[in-house]
Design an enzyme around this catalytic site. Structure first.
Site, PDB file in Angstrom:
ATOM      1  N   GLY A   1     105.840 -46.916  33.272  1.00  0.00           N
ATOM      2  CA  GLY A   1     106.919 -46.478  32.401  1.00  0.00           C
ATOM      3  C   GLY A   1     107.630 -45.273  32.982  1.00  0.00           C
TER       4      GLY A   1
ATOM      5  CD  GLN B   1     108.654 -39.640  33.154  1.00  0.00           C
ATOM      6  OE1 GLN B   1     108.788 -40.718  32.596  1.00  0.00           O
ATOM      7  NE2 GLN B   1     107.602 -39.355  33.895  1.00  0.00           N
TER       8      GLN B   1
ATOM      9  CB  CYS C   1     102.573 -38.416  33.042  1.00  0.00           C
ATOM     10  SG  CYS C   1     104.343 -38.132  32.895  1.00  0.00           S
ATOM     11  CG  LEU C   2     105.219 -42.279  37.286  1.00  0.00           C
ATOM     12  CD1 LEU C   2     106.441 -43.180  37.373  1.00  0.00           C
ATOM     13  CD2 LEU C   2     104.283 -42.522  38.461  1.00  0.00           C
TER      14      LEU C   2
ATOM     15  CG  HIS D   1     103.352 -41.696  28.409  1.00  0.00           C
ATOM     16  ND1 HIS D   1     102.231 -41.074  28.897  1.00  0.00           N
ATOM     17  CD2 HIS D   1     104.372 -41.313  29.217  1.00  0.00           C
ATOM     18  CE1 HIS D   1     102.561 -40.341  29.947  1.00  0.00           C
ATOM     19  NE2 HIS D   1     103.856 -40.483  30.170  1.00  0.00           N
ATOM     20  CD  GLU D   2     107.402 -43.793  29.518  1.00  0.00           C
ATOM     21  OE1 GLU D   2     108.188 -42.853  29.770  1.00  0.00           O
ATOM     22  OE2 GLU D   2     106.352 -43.993  30.164  1.00  0.00           O
TER      23      GLU D   2
ATOM     24  CG  HIS E   1     108.271 -38.612  28.979  1.00  0.00           C
ATOM     25  ND1 HIS E   1     107.977 -37.392  29.546  1.00  0.00           N
ATOM     26  CD2 HIS E   1     107.429 -39.508  29.559  1.00  0.00           C
ATOM     27  CE1 HIS E   1     106.995 -37.548  30.439  1.00  0.00           C
ATOM     28  NE2 HIS E   1     106.643 -38.819  30.455  1.00  0.00           N
TER      29      HIS E   1
HETATM   30 ZN   LIG Z   1     105.150 -39.724  31.558  1.00  0.00          ZN
END
Ligand SMILES: [Zn+2]
Length: 169
Positions: free
Chosen positions: A45, A50, A92-93, A134-135, A138
């Site tokens: 995701g 991000q 998380c990226l 999670h998204e 963000h």
């Molecule tokens: Zn993330």
């Protein structure tokens, strides 16, 4: 085009996002770039903050590209329903190198617009429900570390700060 993913500490991860006002060429390009960036990482995701854009838009693909119909692009998403609870390890990226067990809903139903402006409703369990939550976090200026208990969170944040100081972040 692959876009640079910002990391924990970047202002865009904390800024409030705004609704995508129009499905312009720029927004479509952004969504395509985000999918490409997510697959290249690889991740399941990616949310617009991000890549430094404060729009309510995210992409999710729990198959990481293996399923040709696996890509979900949601614009201006809102919750329809969330229920249950699951505890699984998550990363998380934007927080590379750190994982932690986070409580998430077991099942989630979410709706939003696709790139053609059609309303889409997705129902997910397990990993997909986790990815949606999670998204969505963000889009509200939160990262998964904010969902951890104090001691666990402080430990990770301290290690990140050390990396930032030494220029390794
Ligand atoms: Zn993330």
């Amino acid at each position: 085009m692959i876009r640079p993913i910002v990391k924990y500490g970047a202002a865009s991860l904390r800024e409030p996002t705004v609704a995508v006002p129009d499905l312009t060429h720029e927004v479509r390009t952004l969504a395509r770039d985000m999918a490409e960036t997510m697959y290249a990482a690889p991740g399941v995701g990616l949310a617009a903050p991000q890549v430094g854009v404060s729009y309510r838009l995210f992409v999710v693909d729990t198959s990481v590209g293996r399923d040709p119909g696996g890509l979900i692009t949601l614009i201006n998403p809102v919750w329809v329903e969330r229920e249950g609870m699951q505890l699984e390890e998550e990363g998380c990226l934007s927080v590379p190198g750190f994982n932690a067990t986070v409580a998430r809903p077991q099942r989630a139903v979410i709706k939003g617009l696709d790139l053609e402006g059609r309303e889409r409703v997705y129902s997910g369990e397990g990993l997909l429900a986790r990815a949606f939550q999670h998204e969505m976090d963000h889009l509200d200026g939160k990262v998964f570390l904010d969902r951890l208990r104090g001691i666990k969170r402080d430990l990770i944040v301290r290690r990140i700060r050390k990396q930032i100081k030494s220029g390794r972040w």
